[in-house]
Design a protein around this motif. Sequence first.
Motif, PDB file in Angstrom:
ATOM      1  N   CYS A 104       0.871  -1.185   0.000  1.00 50.44           N
ATOM      2  CA  CYS A 104       0.000   0.000   0.000  1.00 50.44           C
ATOM      3  C   CYS A 104       0.907   1.234   0.000  1.00 50.44           C
ATOM      4  O   CYS A 104       1.141   1.850   1.054  1.00 50.44           O
ATOM      5  N   PHE A 131      12.094  12.520   5.632  1.00 52.79           N
ATOM      6  CA  PHE A 131      10.628  12.478   5.644  1.00 52.79           C
ATOM      7  C   PHE A 131      10.180  12.165   7.079  1.00 52.79           C
ATOM      8  O   PHE A 131      10.554  11.127   7.624  1.00 52.79           O
ATOM      9  N   TYR A 134       9.248   8.804   9.130  1.00 49.44           N
ATOM     10  CA  TYR A 134      10.178   7.712   9.465  1.00 49.44           C
ATOM     11  C   TYR A 134      10.255   7.495  10.977  1.00 49.44           C
ATOM     12  O   TYR A 134      10.380   6.365  11.439  1.00 49.44           O
ATOM     13  N   ASN A 179      13.025  13.748  -0.149  1.00 48.73           N
ATOM     14  CA  ASN A 179      12.072  14.665   0.453  1.00 48.73           C
ATOM     15  C   ASN A 179      12.644  14.977   1.834  1.00 48.73           C
ATOM     16  O   ASN A 179      12.790  14.037   2.617  1.00 48.73           O
ATOM     17  N   ASP A 213      14.133   4.171   0.201  1.00 47.54           N
ATOM     18  CA  ASP A 213      12.756   4.643  -0.010  1.00 47.54           C
ATOM     19  C   ASP A 213      12.747   5.451  -1.310  1.00 47.54           C
ATOM     20  O   ASP A 213      13.359   6.513  -1.377  1.00 47.54           O
ATOM     21  N   PRO A 215      10.047   6.659  -3.686  1.00 50.34           N
ATOM     22  CA  PRO A 215       8.822   7.045  -4.403  1.00 50.34           C
ATOM     23  C   PRO A 215       9.056   8.063  -5.524  1.00 50.34           C
ATOM     24  O   PRO A 215       8.191   8.249  -6.371  1.00 50.34           O
ATOM     25  N   TYR A 216      10.234   8.723  -5.512  1.00 51.36           N
ATOM     26  CA  TYR A 216      10.485   9.765  -6.527  1.00 51.36           C
ATOM     27  C   TYR A 216      11.518   9.328  -7.560  1.00 51.36           C
ATOM     28  O   TYR A 216      12.037  10.162  -8.292  1.00 51.36           O
ATOM     29  N   SER A 243       2.596   6.547  -6.143  1.00 48.51           N
ATOM     30  CA  SER A 243       1.907   7.772  -5.698  1.00 48.51           C
ATOM     31  C   SER A 243       2.351   8.996  -6.480  1.00 48.51           C
ATOM     32  O   SER A 243       1.539   9.865  -6.800  1.00 48.51           O
TER      33      SER A 243
END
Length: 393
Positions: A104, A131, A134, A179, A213, A215-216, A243
Amino acid sequence: MSISRKIKAAGAQASMIRKMFEEGAILKKKYGADKVFDFSLGNPNVEPPEAFKKELLNVAGQIIPGKHGYMSNAGYQETRQAIAEKINKTSGLNLNGEHIIMSCGAGGALNVILKSLLDPQDEVIVPKPFFMEYTSYIDNFGGVIKRVDTHPDFSLDVAAIVKAINDKTKAVLINSPNNPTGKVYSEKNIADLARLLTEKGKEMNKAIYLISDEPYSEIVYDNITVPSILKAYRNSIIAYSYSKTLSLPGERIGYIAVNPEIEESSDLLNALILCTRILGYVNAPALMQRVVARLQDVKVDVAVYKRKRDLLCDGLAKAGYKFERPLGAFYLFPVSPIPDDVEFVKMLLKRNILVVPGSAFSSPGYFRIAYCVDDATIINSMDGFAEAIKECR
Ligand SMILES: Cc1ncc(COP(=O)(O)O)c(C=O)c1O
């Protein structure tokens, strides 16, 4: 009051962004949305690609028995295989569907990874700034976060990371593109980290996991590529998300990719699958798994974010702000013109500009601008940014 004391404290900690959000809502009501420049949230304002919408309709129309039923907790084999092939194409590695667990989003992936790895009091090293979730993710499983500094250009200070390693260290958690800084770690920076983690692991006779991590990872500019963590380091695990690359944060879809060479691979994969179930996710959303399966080469139009980055960086540089030009993600992390970042954020707020103080990311003295907003918001905010820095002189 009977809620957990820990959760109450975490709520108070998280209050900076929430406060910004609430202030923003009040200001928008008072002055009108177009007079408020809200850079507080990393919610992509670019629509998902057409290919996503087409595939969503296609999958929605398919008649498949058990389409909405439970599945293997790891996810659909077809989707996992497609992802493994995509990773192999860009890294030259040899993953198969078994090395992918659907999740998810990246948030879900990180919680599953940390639950699988951590015993109470195990330490996770995290370079600053990071971020902010965490801290909670690690605490969720009794782990302890160990914050370490990065270099002034936000690259990894590998010596600081190695110095922080001790008997309790279980993992290092990195995030690139980052981020809140937009930093993309170079191939050399990652290779240095990998070499020293390997040496340290041998010396201590244990695996030190590198959790990346990402996501970007596909939102990068100026023709750079994000180095493959799986290629660089054996004991590596990726948390990925659609996302941001497909602009789908509300759909909660992502995955965990495990290095095929990782130590005790089958125990770890089984643990990740079990934790997906017992954390209550059970499995990643079924419909979205089917949709992303055939969208491995699709992403949002990154040129749109690059244009926003350039607009913002050029405008702020002209006004006298100091910052590292980001190479990825959609965040800028300028130096606060006064040492007290919270105070400076209030000065911007007086000009209806909403940003987040660096303290929220464990790096006071900076502030974060999330530039996943309309171009007009960036352009029309420039006078306010210029006035605020002038007031500091
Ligand atoms: C660095 C980082 N990691 C994880 C997440 C969580 O993303 P997701 O929506 O995939 O859970 C975010 C969201 O903004 C993020 O910026």
